[in-house]
Each structure stands twice: as C-alpha cells, then as structure tokens.
Design an enzyme around this catalytic site. Structure first.
Site, PDB file in Angstrom:
ATOM      1  N   GLU A 160       0.832  -1.198   0.000  1.00 15.49           N
ATOM      2  CA  GLU A 160       0.000   0.000   0.000  1.00 15.49           C
ATOM      3  C   GLU A 160       0.866   1.247   0.000  1.00 15.49           C
ATOM      4  O   GLU A 160       0.388   2.355   0.106  1.00 15.49           O
ATOM      5  CB  GLU A 160      -0.982  -0.001   1.175  1.00 15.49           C
ATOM      6  CG  GLU A 160      -0.357   0.019   2.561  1.00 15.49           C
ATOM      7  CD  GLU A 160      -0.326   1.412   3.195  1.00 15.49           C
ATOM      8  OE1 GLU A 160       0.784   1.968   3.212  1.00 15.49           O
ATOM      9  OE2 GLU A 160      -1.362   1.891   3.664  1.00 15.49           O
TER      10      GLU A 160
ATOM     11  N   CYS B  85      -3.391  -4.564   3.602  1.00 17.16           N
ATOM     12  CA  CYS B  85      -2.345  -5.426   4.149  1.00 17.16           C
ATOM     13  C   CYS B  85      -2.321  -6.828   3.558  1.00 17.16           C
ATOM     14  O   CYS B  85      -1.528  -7.654   3.994  1.00 17.16           O
ATOM     15  CB  CYS B  85      -2.486  -5.513   5.665  1.00 17.16           C
ATOM     16  SG  CYS B  85      -2.283  -3.925   6.468  1.00 17.16           S
TER      17      CYS B  85
ATOM     18  N   HIS C 204      -2.590 -12.110  10.274  1.00 18.93           N
ATOM     19  CA  HIS C 204      -2.197 -10.707  10.116  1.00 18.93           C
ATOM     20  C   HIS C 204      -2.139 -10.072  11.494  1.00 18.93           C
ATOM     21  O   HIS C 204      -2.955 -10.377  12.362  1.00 18.93           O
ATOM     22  CB  HIS C 204      -3.174  -9.950   9.209  1.00 18.93           C
ATOM     23  CG  HIS C 204      -2.792  -8.501   9.084  1.00 18.93           C
ATOM     24  ND1 HIS C 204      -1.533  -8.111   8.694  1.00 18.93           N
ATOM     25  CD2 HIS C 204      -3.473  -7.357   9.359  1.00 18.93           C
ATOM     26  CE1 HIS C 204      -1.463  -6.786   8.712  1.00 18.93           C
ATOM     27  NE2 HIS C 204      -2.620  -6.309   9.121  1.00 18.93           N
TER      28      HIS C 204
END
Lengths: 139, 351, 389
Positions: free
Chosen positions: B81, B113, B235
């Site tokens: 990103e 992400c 994550h």
C-alpha cells in the site's frame, strides 16, 4: 540527471555488470569497450558479466559537506571497494557506524535509493555496500 | 505436481522507534499505548529505503537461497500500500534487480495489508496451470501513520518474498481460501499522504469477521482443526488482534508465537503475515503443518494450508537472514530522526 | 624547435571579486601582462585560455573569443583557443601556447586562465568542482571532490603513517606564504590548532584543508627567446614541459596514493629541461587539498615516497627550506579560480626568478617548477622555468 542517462546504466548499477576481456581475462567495472591492458586486441571481445557482490574497503571517508540530494542522509560513509574478482568501484557504505569502518573490512552489495529528481521525479536506485553479514552464528 | 514454496526471503530495516518515544512528542500516554497495542517498538526504513529496495532485498535473499536461474521466473508481483510510485511498477525494478527480465509478466498489487497474499495466490494459479515455471510473490510496505494518529505507533516497514514453483518445494501449499466483502475500515484516497481509518470499526466487522470466516472455510475444506497444525500465523496490526483470533479458532499461544513479530517490529502491513511465515520456515522441520491467514482492509482475508517438506533441510540458511535475528538486530532512533528519515520534515531540496 | 620565453606576467587579486565580471577580471590580468611585456595588442597572434567551467559557473561558453573581443582584439582576428582539463586547464593553456611559439607557427602568444566561481552559491560551486570526477561512477554515488581526496588522505595515512598534523602543516605553511602575497585571497596566518579544529568536510579533511572557491585571472605573454629582449630585459625561459593523463575515476588507479600522471609529467618535464630536482629552488604545486601537496612533492620526487608529511612538518618546503613549495600561498591561500591556477603558478615563478617577489622572495632562485592537476589526478601538467641572465 537525464532519465536515459541513468537508465542505460542500470544493469551495472543494479547488478554490478562489468566486462571480461576475451583476450586476457581481466574484469573491469563499469563495462569497457577496450581493455586497458590489451588495447586493440580486445576490441569486440569484451563480454558483459556480473561481478562479485562482495569485496573489501580500500579507503573511506565520512562526508559531512554533502551535495544537493544527499543532505538527507549526511553524514554518510563513502568508500572505494575492491570486489573479490579484482575490479574496484566507489560506493556508499550503509548500516555501519563511522567508528566501525576500517580499511580491509569485508563488505557486500545492497540495493538502495541513490537519489531522485525532486519529489515528483524519477527515483534512482543502485548499489550501496554494507558490512558483510556473518555466514555463521556470531559468538 | 504439487504447487508450493520453492524459496523465501525476508527483509526488516534496522531502525526502531518505541511507542513511548512517539507519545512523548504528542503528549500521549506512551506506556498505556504500548500496552494496549502490545507493541514494544516498530521498524523504520532508512532514508534511502522504500518498498522497492525492501522488495529487492527480500527477493534477492530468496534467490540466494533458491539457486535457480532467474530467467526461469515467469512472473513477479509486488503487493503493497506504499509503492514509491503511484504509476510505474515496483515489480519491474525487482525483476530487473534479480535478473529475471525481459521475458516475464510483472505487476503491482494493492489490497491494504493482504496484497502480498493475493500475489501468492496469483503465482500459485500461474504455476499450477503451467503458464510459468516460477512466480515471485512479494508483500512489502513502508506504511505511514499521520503524525500523532494512533496508526503512527504501529505502522512500520518490512517485506518478504515467496518464490512459488513446483520443483523442488520446501513447503507444499495444500489449499488456499479467501473471503472478501466491501467493508470500508481503512483507506487512503488518491493523492492523500496518510491513510484514514474507522477506529474501532476496524475490529469486529472487519479484521475478525474476515479472518475468522476465512479460517473456518479453510478448516472445513481441509477437514482440519487447530490442533492439526504446528504453527499458525495471522495478520498482526497490533499484538492483540492475532492472539484473540487464534484463541477463538482454538490455537494456543505456542502455535502462534514463532510468527508473531509485531511486538518487535510493528505492523509491516503487506509484509506482516508473510514475514511471519518466513520466521516459521526458519524454524520448521519436515512434516510441520502451517496455518496462515492474512487480512487486508477494505476488506478480505486469504488463508493457506501449508505442509513443510524434506526440502527445507537442504535450504541454505545464514543467521543474518533469519527473521527473528533481523528483528533483534536494531538501532533505536528518536522521533526527530524518525521524522527526518520519513520525510516528515520538509527539506527544500526534496532529499 | 625554438626556445620560448615568458616576457610578461599579470594577475588579479584572487578572492571574492563581487564587483567584477568574468570578462573584466580576464581583461585586468591581460592588460597588466601586456604592460609588463611591453607588447602592443596588435602584436598578438594567438590567445590560449584555460577555463574549467564558465558554462556552469556563469552560463557562458565560448569564452576564448569573448576574452579576445573585450581585450579589444576582435578587429585583428587573433586565433583563440579554450583549454579544459579540470584544475589543469591553465597548465594546458600554457603548454599549448608554448607549443605554438616553439613550433615557429606564431611569435607573440598570450596564455591566460580565468574563473568566476562566486556568481553561483557555494553548494552549486562545489557540485561543479565535483564534475571533474567521474559523474557516472563516482558522483552519482554521493562522491564529492573533497571526499575523493579524503580517501586518498586516509589511505596515505594508512600506508605511510602520515598524520593529521602533517596534513594541517601544509595549510599552515601556505597561509604563512599567502600572508606575504598582496594578491592572495587569504593574507592571514593559520595556527595548526585552527586547521585541526575546523569543521569536518570529509574526514580526515576539514574546511581549512580545502582550497577556497575564488574569482581570479592570470596571464603570461610568450615569444621566441631570440626576440625576447626586444620587449623586456628579464625574460624567463620555459625549459621543460610534461603533460600526462590517467584514469578518470580515482578507484581505477594503480595506487590511489600516487598520482601516476604527476610522476610521468614530472619526469617528462625534467628530462626535457635536463634539470635534476636538486637544481630546483622553488615549485608551485597543486594544493587544492592539503593531501594533494604531500602527494605532489612525493610524486615530483622532491622527497621520498611516503615522506611528504614529515618533510612538510620539518620545514623542508618552507620559503627558506631545501625547496620552497607554493611560495605564493598556493591554491590554499592564494586562491583557487580553477582555470587560472596553472597560469598564476607561472606568474609566481617568473616573479621569483626575476627577484620581484618581495617579502616571499626565495633566495637565489634560478630554476622553478609548476604543477597542476585536474580532477583527482586524471590530468597533470608540469613546466620547468629558468632565469635567463
């Protein structure tokens, strides 16, 4: 810097591509069209090859008066590096405290930003060297 | 033939800043923030580092381990990103720097992400279908939080590269599964310098909903449960979310700790779950089974069921390459240095 | 080949000459030289101008014709040439003028050098100076002119045990000489402590190890020896000339602590002059950095290799030493208008050989030498001069 001027050298700036003289075998960096040892005998026999990405420090300095575009990283270390296969080049040394650098120190190539044409221009990438990472557990 | 991981590489920049130091500048309670985020320090890229240099470092490490001919790589995808260019791919520079050009396909991915796991899935498809021999999938970020915003305490830098192929694999990818909805929990508009987020909305309806659903789908598809796996990695936007998700799914802290880097390096966004996978591969033995689920805002999750093969034992390893060693080798900086490195102090030369 | 004499010299003060343009300083030095030579402008056959980078410093190329024009020579259409070789441009202009006269092609030839460096900011000026290094393989990576010389200094210290104090001693000596030169940029002495404590530019070199940025011009007038006394009673003969080159990048040198171009140019010049180093009383050498003078006195064989530092510290190169080095103050104190330095050295040697150097006069000066180099030593030019009695 003019874009094509940088672009045409990226093979050497990214991947340390130099030349091997087909006549005497000497390696040169950056690529040369004529071997400094063999002269005309080498013409047409200079083969492009990637050189070793590790070497040792021949000499160094910490730059405090930096040119435009380099002031964001000053003070920074600059060195002449002799690659394992014998060719020499000039490079910044990163990830190294100026107190820790020494002549003869082993270094290896990394890939970093070299500069940019302002905030909206092209970003230039290429080699900087860092102290060689140990191949075995440090004691 | 099986599709799997042929090699991997990881890169974490060496600089660190602690939440307490950031809080000192903004008059916040740093101790409380560090505790609530469960982050000790976050990684900061050097002034000459960006997503391109981090991706190249990770990809080169993967190539050094693999020892394959770079000309056999048919695809390079970089998920991030924080690509340095809005237009002009990171992937072309990476491909050039690993010697894979010119006969290959390349592109940049963006999905907050989870752009890196999307790249892995794409490479699996290309390899599985026989379109390419090897595909290099990279997740890498130098994410930024607005000065003083809660994101500034965690948004960090790092990247990992996964070389996907069929022969020889060090880890077989048994299955992959995804879950995607339109959930606006975090975004950055074109031209905006810093991202915006929905605060607590990033939790239940976003991170947990997608992570848990994707995980359940994967369990169902494979007929497995948490105890079938040696390692799990999720994550990790902070130190709490992945632990809570793991617990709900039945994983123990022992199973997730190897891939939990967030306390030491912060949230490396697209790099996070893949760096966690690399840390697990650093330690894994043949036969170990790994459960990996990434998450990207916007929102979606990609899950992977992975079995480590005998090939892992022949994989070249250097101490300095190990993810936890990279996490441990660091140099703490103060906020002023951080602000200078991250371009938060305007320099007249744009340096 | 004809013998060649210098029959007139002229220079401007070196320094920050805010009120004068490039063409004005060039003309000022030129008129003084013609006056000194007793030569009329109409007698000039050709002009050779040493200039490093007028294109970058003042955005003006084609400065050879420009200078001739503003010297009032346009209507007689003299031949004009510009010579560029980094810091060696002035030396190349003198060498070219010498060859023109020696060959018999022309009789009265002017060799000048000029640089106007202060019309750009200091950072820009330093960037321009660095462009004499390899732009593709040195400066792209963050190298500066000072940094390259700093790496030479570091290696010299490593190989020969040269000390930081010995480097500083060069600056102290040259400022002491500059203090006696009314045209010097710095006419003040420096203490060793001041040099050692100055802000670091590229370690081990500090601000006071570096020659300044300067404006200035210098001119000499040449003619065949057998015509010289028609103009002037005190001709000085150019008896030796050596020009040599080397790799553009410092890292490609055989040995970064020896300037092979200087070694070769020096040998060629002394061989042509049939002069031994022991016969030379004074030398103006390229001291753009303190380390450069140490290398120069070694590579010109004034002292043994590696002994340049101790020799300087022991006073061997002082005005009353074995060989007076940079009696003018050198680039360090007299100033560094790049293209002018090679000519300014010849101006100083002529004044010394004529016995006109006043407070800085070297006793019994019969033979003098000048040495300039370009970049980090990719070009070197050496001249040897002898007094004609």
């Amino acid at each position: 810097m003019a874009i094509p001027r940088f672009w045409r050298e990226i093979q050497s700036r990214y991947n340390l591509v130099g030349t091997r003289c087909g006549n005497c075998g000497t390696l040169d960096f950056p690529p040369r069209d004529v071997c400094p040892k063999c002269g005309r005998k080498s013409v047409g026999k200079m083969e492009k090859v990637p050189l070793s990405d590790s070497g040792t420090v021949v000499s160094y300095t910490t730059i405090h008066h930096a040119p435009k575009g380099f002031d964001g990283t000053k003070p920074y270390l600059l060195a002449i590096v002799e690659l394992k296969d014998g060719a020499r080049l000039t490079s910044q040394i990163i990830d190294c405290d100026p107190a820790d650098i020494a002549i003869g120190m082993p270094v290896e190539a990394t890939f970093r930003k070299l500069g940019q044409d302002g905030a909206s221009g092209i970003i230039y990438y290429g080699y900087k060297f860092r102290p060689s990472l140990p191949a075995t557990e440090e004691t | 033939m099986d599709v799997g991981i042929v090699s991997y590489g990881a890169y974490v920049p060496r600089y660190r800043i602690a939440p307490e130091e950031i809080a000192r500048v903004w008059g916040a309670d740093g101790v409380a923030l560090a505790r609530s985020l469960a982050i000790t320090r976050k990684s900061v890229p050097g002034p000459d580092e960006d997503v391109i240099t981090i991706s190249v470092e990770a990809a080169r490490q993967a190539m050094d381990r693999a020892g394959i001919d770079p000309q056999d790589i048919g695809a390079v995808y970089v998920g991030s990103e924080s690509h340095p260019y809005a237009v002009k791919p990171t992937a072309t520079v990476v491909a050039e720097a690993i010697g894979a050009t010119p006969d290959l396909t390349a592109a940049d991915f963006e999905f907050a992400c989870k752009a890196g796991t999307a790249a892995i899935q794409t490479c699996m498809g290309l390899v599985g279908s026989g379109m390419v021999k090897y595909g290099m999938a990279i997740g890498s970020d130098t994410s930024q939080g607005a000065p003083g915003d809660v994101l500034e305490y965690s948004a960090s830098a790092g990247g990992a590269a996964i070389l996907i192929g069929q022969d020889p694999v060090i880890a077989k990818i048994n299955a992959t599964s995804s879950c995607t909805t339109d959930t606006p929990d975090f975004w950055r508009r074109e031209g905006a310098q810093y991202p915006s987020h929905g605060g607590r909305f990033t939790g239940e309806p976003a991170y947990f909903k997608h992570t848990l659903r994707c995980s359940s789908n994967l369990f169902e598809e494979m007929g497995t449960e948490a105890s079938d796996y040696n390692f799990a990695v999720f994550h990790q936007p902070n130190g709490k979310f992945p632990l809570r998700a793991a617990k709900k799914l039945g994983f123990t802290e022992e199973q997730v700790k190897t891939g939990m880097l967030v306390r030491e390096i912060g949230n490396t966004y697209s790099g996070a779950v893949i760096l966690g996978l690399c840390a697990i591969l650093d330690d894994a033995k043949p036969g170990d089974r790994i459960f990996m689920v990434g998450y990207g805002s916007g929102a979606g999750s990609d899950g992977f069921d992975i079995t480590v093969t005998d090939g892992i034992e022949k994989m070249p390893q250097k101490p300095a390459w190990k993810v936890w060693n990279q996490a441990a080798k660091n140099q703490e900086i103060d906020y002023v240095t951080y602000a200078r490195f991250r371009g938060k102090i305007a320099m007249p030369t744009g340096a | 080949m004809r013998d060649v004499a210098i029959i007139g010299v002229g220079d401007t003060r070196f320094g920050e000459i805010w009120d004068k343009s490039f063409r004005e300083i060039g003309i000022e030095a030129g008129l003084k030289a013609l006056e000194d030579a007793n030569v009329g402008a109409e007698q000039i056959d050709a002009l050779y101008v040493g200039n490093m980078s007028a294109g970058k410093f003042i955005d003006q190329e084609h400065v050879s014709a420009l200078v001739a024009d503003y010297a009032g020579l346009a209507n007689q259409h003299p031949a004009t040439f510009r010579l560029e070789g980094g810091g060696a441009g002035g030396g190349l202009a003198l060498a070219s003028a010498f060859m023109a006269v020696a060959s018999g092609l022309w009789d009265v030839v002017v060799a000048g050098g000029a640089e106007k460096m202060t019309d750009v900011g200091e950072e820009e000026a330093n960037r321009i100076l660095s462009s004499t290094a390899d732009q593709e393989w040195e400066t792209v990576f963050g190298a500066t002119h000072a940094a390259l010389h700093a790496m030479v200094a570091r290696r010299h210290m490593y190989d020969f045990g040269t000390t930081r104090e010995q480097l500083a001693a060069v600056a102290v000596k040259n400022h002491r000489n500059g203090a006696k030169n009314p045209n010097a940029q710095y006419q003040r002495e420096l203490t060793l402590e001041a040099v050692l404590e100055a802000p670091v530019v590229a370690d081990p070199l500090g601000v006071l190890d570096c020659a300044p940025l300067s404006d200035g011009a210098a001119v000499v007038v040449l003619c065949p020896m057998d015509m010289a006394r028609k103009f002037n009673d005190t001709p000085v003969r150019i008896v030796g000339l050596g020009v040599a080159s080397d790799t553009i990048a410092l890292h490609d040198r055989r040995d970064i602590t020896t300037m092979d171009s200087t070694v070769v140019a020096g040998k060629r010049a002394l061989h042509m002059a049939k002069v031994g180093t022991d016969e030379i009383q004074l030398a103006e050498v390229h001291d753009n950095y303190t380390i450069s003078e140490i290398l120069a006195i070694e590579d010109l064989r004034f002292v043994e290799k590696g002994k340049g530092g101790p020799a300087t510290e022991e006073g061997v190169t002082e005005l009353d030493g074995d060989i007076a080095v940079n009696p003018s103050g050198g680039l360090k104190a007299r100033g560094q208008p790049v293209g002018a330095t090679g000519i300014a050295q010849a101006v100083e040697v002529v004044r010394q050989l004529r016995g006109e150097a006043d407070a800085r006069q070297v006793d019994g000066a019969e033979v003098g030498l000048t040495h300039v180099q370009g970049g980090t030593g990719a070009t070197a030019v050496v001249h040897v001069f002898r007094r004609e009695n």
